[in-house]
Design an enzyme around this catalytic site. Sequence first.
Site, PDB file in Angstrom:
ATOM      1  N   GLY A 230       0.931  -1.218   0.101  1.00  0.00           N
ATOM      2  CA  GLY A 230       0.108   0.004  -0.151  1.00  0.00           C
ATOM      3  C   GLY A 230       0.872   1.265   0.265  1.00  0.00           C
ATOM      4  O   GLY A 230       0.343   2.334   0.294  1.00  0.00           O
ATOM      5  N   GLU A 451      -8.905   1.663  30.961  1.00  0.00           N
ATOM      6  CA  GLU A 451      -8.488   2.698  30.179  1.00  0.00           C
ATOM      7  C   GLU A 451      -7.891   3.998  30.813  1.00  0.00           C
ATOM      8  O   GLU A 451      -7.003   4.556  30.480  1.00  0.00           O
ATOM      9  CB  GLU A 451      -9.550   3.276  29.439  1.00  0.00           C
ATOM     10  CG  GLU A 451     -10.172   2.062  28.369  1.00  0.00           C
ATOM     11  CD  GLU A 451      -9.190   1.453  27.552  1.00  0.00           C
ATOM     12  OE1 GLU A 451      -8.124   1.870  27.252  1.00  0.00           O
ATOM     13  OE2 GLU A 451      -9.408   0.134  27.291  1.00  0.00           O
TER      14      GLU A 451
END
Length: 644
Positions: A230, A451
């Site tokens: 890519g 988190e």
Amino acid sequence: MPAKNNKPNKSVRFNIYWMYGVVILMLIVLLLTGENSMNKEMAWTEFQQFAQENVFEKLVVYNRRNTLEATVREGKRELVFKTDTAKLGKEPKVTVKIPSADKFSDFYDKIETEHHVTTRVTYEEGEDTLWNLFLSMLPFVLFILLFVFIMRRMSGGAGGGSGNVFSVGKSKAQLFDKNNDKKITFRDVAGLSEAKQEVEEIVSFLKNPARYTELGGKIPKGALLVGPPGTGKTLLAKAVAGEADVPFFSLSGSDFVEMFVGVGASRVRDLFRQAKDKAPCIVFIDEIDAVGRARGKNLNMNSNDERENTLNQLLTEMDGFGSNSGVIILAATNRADVLDKALLRAGRFDRQIHVELPDLNERREIFGVHLRPIKIDESVDTEFLARQTPGFSGADIANVCNEAALIAARNGKKFVQKEDFMSAVDRIVGGLEKRSKITTAGERNSIANHEAGHATLSWLLEYANPLVKVTIVPRGKALGAAWYLPEERQITTREQLLDEMCATLGGRAAEELFLGKISTGASNDLERVTKQAYAMVVFFGMSEKLPNLNYYDSTGQDWGFTKPYSEETAKLIDHEVQRIIREQYERAKRILSEYAQGHNTLANVLLEREVIYSEDVERIFGKRAWISRSEEILEQQEQTAKTE
Ligand code: ADP
């Protein structure tokens, strides 16, 4: 043939159900045409005899063919056919050639009056014998068609113009030339300035070969584009063809591979023959590692013979055509290390052009290219977008732009805005948001603490990646996520690695510290940390007990199944890995308990709002004490700009 290649391939795609269809059709035809009842031919005179005896139930006279078909009465069949009734089938018939329909009619009138026969008679036109012939041939024709069809399938012959059994060995290269409407030029390739410079030279060879050959130089035969997927290798090759205005053959390495032996080599020959016809031109072979893998490595099986033949043919062809013939081969791979050495020697792929993942400036340029066709408003800033997409390849960026336009369209907007791009980036990095995933209050609390642990540590540790946002909205497979802006470092120090590991362990540490129970939610983090610690010990030589040792084999050849170290060293490696992770985990817990209040506030805000950004973290912990690498680079750039 090349002209045919340009046509869009309109043939209907093969489907396994076709097979069933064909088989069923054949069965039907066999049923319709197949006579399982006895059919006997009979002479006209013999027929007359029988007819007088009134053995026929029904007669059908076919005028055109001058024949008649007679159905025999049930009791008389044995008499007429002279065999067992069992062998006769359901409706045995007698076919008779008659002199003419008129003669028959006279004869019938006569026996009707004289012998009182009660046979029913009908007159029909009757089909042509030709039609009958055709019907009887039909099964064979179908079989032949089926056979040809299967052969075509096997050779993949539907592609290109080479659609018959004998074209297995034809190359399947796709040709782009002047007639192609969409031409790619260097303008479409952003960044990659060094690579562009290299290939510009190839363009100039193609356009003006005399300039080089006059001085006795030889035009190079090929260049190998090496880089991750890519990053624009195909694009670059197409741009070369577009700029030089020469035909461009494109194919993939796996196109040479076929189930028949010798086909690969024959396709290589055919490709080069076609290319020479069109010279000057460019042949582009994508994923060349499919055929170009080093020979003779797989000693255990002979199955690679075919690939080796193909490769040998490729090597011969590359040597074979004179360097002035004007065919330049570009090949792309992301595994230059596995390629056969012979392929890389001077005179074949003399040049290797490295195409790397784009850096910040290049990403900005690539955004510039891909934003061209998109309607954006003034909120979109390529600089900002480039910053948000570290580690993205050119293809990823193209995808972001497209995805953003789709998101904006879905929301009924007239222009694509910054937030659409942000959603697109999030989606590409983390997968689709899954708000429908049901989580209980307890689970949410656990995710929020986890988190918040990551966020707190990455804010407080000097070398941890700077935080962008934290979310507890499930996305893809993850239940929550902290998004960072990875530093694009050229080299990484031990301190940086340790800080990153510490921040990654922050989730699990926060769960243990503040909730008292740990969960499986950290397994991904643990995997990353373990790999990193292992790499530090075995590859980077960064541990105390085993300093300056690297057990990695970059050639991928020497150490197969045996480890290059002793059992004791293996134990030592395990110990060192465990020690590094233990130390970082303790460190994470220490820092978190020191900043427990901040962490808890963060977790609560997260529970309430689901998404928080770095500004919110800053409000809780104060400004980050360290500037990140990218900020440092920016400052440097500004300073040099000022002094100039
Ligand atoms: P590969 O390196 O795998 O051959 P491609 O050349 O096929 O990658 O790139 C895929 C797509 O990514 C291109 O069609 C283009 O849209 C985009 N792209 C990649 N690199 C660039 C670049 N440097 N400039 C512009 N677009 C790029």
